[in-house]
Enzyme design. Structure first.
Site, PDB file in Angstrom:
ATOM      1  N   HIS A 179     -26.042 -24.675 -11.861  1.00 37.29           N
ATOM      2  CA  HIS A 179     -25.995 -26.040 -12.388  1.00 37.29           C
ATOM      3  C   HIS A 179     -25.060 -26.174 -13.571  1.00 37.29           C
ATOM      4  CE1 HIS A 179     -30.156 -25.966 -10.551  1.00 37.29           C
ATOM      5  NE2 HIS A 179     -29.513 -26.901  -9.877  1.00 37.29           N
TER       6      HIS A 179
ATOM      7  N   LYS B 207     -36.753 -28.277 -10.521  1.00 37.95           N
ATOM      8  CA  LYS B 207     -35.993 -27.044 -10.400  1.00 37.95           C
ATOM      9  C   LYS B 207     -35.432 -26.714 -11.765  1.00 37.95           C
ATOM     10  CE  LYS B 207     -34.466 -27.213  -5.630  1.00 37.95           C
ATOM     11  NZ  LYS B 207     -33.331 -27.464  -4.777  1.00 37.95           N
TER      12      LYS B 207
ATOM     13  N   HIS C  50     -30.272 -23.426 -13.292  1.00 38.13           N
ATOM     14  CA  HIS C  50     -29.787 -22.053 -13.247  1.00 38.13           C
ATOM     15  C   HIS C  50     -28.279 -22.056 -13.385  1.00 38.13           C
ATOM     16  CE1 HIS C  50     -28.406 -22.653  -9.154  1.00 38.13           C
ATOM     17  NE2 HIS C  50     -29.603 -23.058  -8.786  1.00 38.13           N
TER      18      HIS C  50
END
Length: 562
Positions: free
Chosen positions: A133, A127, A130
């Site tokens: 985070h 992942k 983004h």
RNA sequence: GCACCAUUAGCUCAGUUGGAUAGAGCAACGGAUUUCUAAUCCGUAGGUCAGAGGUUCGAGCCCUCUAUGGUGUACCA
């Protein structure tokens, strides 16, 4: 910086031993209105002990300081004992305390010999990071820096999300629809797209869910194909996220994914099975927590696989064995609160008393984004956008292009990080491009800009400091307010530490910058008479060292030009 | 249903263990610059601290209830 207050307390206790319990440095307040004084001692609480009304108590206490040269005046205003410092003595005390480093040494001793383990950032494999985070990463890193500042030994662990049913999904998706060539181009983003696609297809075809679970069971049982893919996904991702971490100057002592605790998780299952606090419920091995008002903590799922709680139990035990910490902190979203309460309570029931040293530090979510739905805002894209806006502002600046590019990146990052850290941890944030990319007012660039001013003056000044300057030249109102604000540093970092709240430092630094900018407007440094110039430079040297440390604690890039 | 978190100026937020007249930034309006970098500074305006009770010398802060929003609530992390 507390030495003045300390001596006040000493004198009060000497005259009124009955106040020994109540009178302390922390009893002082900052007066709401500066006209009252510089620091105030409310006497309301003392009145019960001394059996006199507050106003009378304050009047008695006032007499103690009749001949004290540390103060310009000591007044009793309706039960408040208001102190006005002698400005010269105050400036000398605060500034030399900073410039000879003793304030920093004092703080460094507080955590000396103590070890803290902190688990933060904890990105997921496959992942792309983004905006969501960023919070765990930046809050965690800031808490690390605060502890480090206070002399703790800190072990930083990135608990990568590299295990669990989601990898069953990913493996299934890659085997079904994956393309090696596409994977090579931008691995992390490609894997993430596959993940999003899986969830879309799953809505139409529920059988995908069980297929994904099967793949995860295979992964846990060591199936070679599953393992090989998993390892590749992981390698690609770590390589990718390290670039982002480097960009924002974040690093870790260990990258230990959940997969790392796999064998530990199996030991945990054995241990829990043998423990009287466990039971089998609906086919799963659980620790019952009903008595504590919580759902059971699942240790082994009914399909035989481990679950995140199993891995967290194993991780905690492993960390305690390896590091023997005095404190352990988990920085995750607030929504995981129940999960950590379950894990902590379970460990307690299993007899691990040290778990009382663990704490979950939760933070609010970023609203309006979701990986599953695919409407994500990637961190790298935000940094890039911020940078390009900064470059636009800087286009006429006379700075070498390569250097300008580096600086612009740091300013953009400072802006994004500060808008995140400046709010209380627990509040949810609605993502808003305009706010993230605003550079006026209380923002990261404002902090950096003010710092650049400080550094530039020091660099350009020809003043030479020989020993101590004339502190009586640092007593005008604006200068005095700046020094007072500087003196709050020690209590601010303590409260940031106690509350695990970086935003305390963020708003403190904003205040420091504001006071400096006022000072800057009124008081010139370069071109003044020598002794004036020297004393102000002495002040700025102290300010710079304090200011730089605050920037570092907040993870805002330190730059000397913009 | 139950649990946790939040609610303060038009917007975004501070407000330290209960303490003096609740503060910033943005947006709006007015002003300051031949600069030690104006990404700055100064001023004006903007408030029933969600609502109601309670605790006490004193409540934005503590307690109870209510409202609104968010999150969680056994095999996702």
């Amino acid at each position: 910086m507390n030495s003045i207050k300390d001596s006040v307390i000493q004198k009060i206790i000497r005259s009124f031993p009955a106040l020994k319990e109540l009178a302390s440095v922390s009893a002082f307040e900052v007066p709401k209105n500066p006209e009252f004084g510089d620091t105030a001692l409310p006497c309301f609480r003392f009145s019960a002990v001394l059996k006199k009304p507050p106003v009378a108590v304050a009047e008695e206490l006032k007499k103690i300081f009749r001949d004290d040269t540390s103060f310009e005046s000591v007044e009793n205003t309706g039960g408040y004992l208001n102190f006005k410092y002698s400005r010269k003595a105050f400036a000398e005390s605060v500034l030399s305390d900073i410039n000879d480093g003793s304030v920093f040494e004092r703080l460094k001793e507080e955590g000396s010999g103590k070890t803290m383990v902190i688990d933060y950032s904890s990105l997921n494999i496959a992942k792309e990071p983004h905006i969501g985070h960023l919070r765990s990463t930046i809050i965690g890193n800031s808490i690390y820096r605060i502890y480090d500042f206070l002399g703790w030994k800190v072990i930083r662990i990135n608990h990568l999300g590299d295990w669990g049913t989601q990898f069953g999904k990913l493996i299934y998706a890659f085997i079904s629809w994956g393309d090696e060539k596409e994977l090579g181009k931008n691995p992390v983003r490609y894997l993430q797209d596959l993940y999003v696609r899986f969830h879309k297809e799953e809505e139409n075809d529920p059988s995908l869910s069980s297929a994904a679970r099967d793949w995860f069971v295979k992964l846990e049982n060591g199936d070679p194909e599953a393992r090989k893919l998993w390892q590749r996904f992981k390698d690609y991702t770590i390589e990718g996220i390290k670039k982002t971490y480097d960009r924002i100057d974040v690093s870790f002592d260990f990258y230990r994914g959940e997969g790392y605790y796999e064998s530990g998780a199996k030991d945990v299952i054995k241990m829990v099975e043998a423990s009287p606090v466990s039971k089998i419920s609906e086919g799963a091995l659980v620790i019952d927590l009903e008595e504590y008002g919580m759902p059971p903590c699942i240790v082994r799922k009914s399909d035989g696989a481990t679950i995140y709680s199993t891995r967290d139990l194993a991780a905690a035990i492993d960390r305690h064995n390896e590091f023997g910490f005095d404190k352990m902190i988990y920085v995750t979203e607030l929504k995981q609160q129940l999960h950590f309460s379950q894990v902590f309570k379970s460990l307690e029931l299993l007899g691990y008393d040290w778990i009382k040293k663990a704490e979950h530090i939760g933070f609010g979510s970023i609203l309006g984004i979701s990986t599953r739905k695919g409407n994500v805002i990637y961190l790298e894209d935000i940094f890039d956008e911020a940078k390009s806006r900064v470059l636009d502002i800087m286009k006429d600046r006379d700075i070498d292009e390569t250097q300008k590019d580096i600086i612009a990146d740091k300013i953009g990052i400072g802006a994004v990080i500060f808008q995140d850290l400046s709010r209380s941890r627990v509040k949810n944030i609605e993502f808003d491009w305009e706010r993230v990319l605003s550079f006026d007012g209380e923002t990261g660039p404002y902090l950096q800009y003010s710092y650049v001013r400080i550094v530039n003056i020091i660099q350009k000044s020809s003043a030479v400091i020989n020993g101590m300057p004339d502190f009586s030249l640092l007593t005008d109102d604006v200068t005095y307010e700046l020094i007072k604000t500087m003196s709050y540093f020690e209590s601010k970092i303590r409260s940031a530490y106690n509350e695990h709240e970086p935003s305390v430092m963020a708003s403190y630094l904003i205040n420091l910058a504001k006071e400096f900018n006022r000072f800057y407007r009124v008081n010139r440094i370069i071109g003044e008479e020598n002794d004036v110039s020297e004393s102000r430079i002495f002040l700025l040297i102290a300010l710079e060292s304090l200011y730089r440390r605050c920037l570092q604690i907040l993870n805002i890039p330190v730059i000397d030009k913009m």
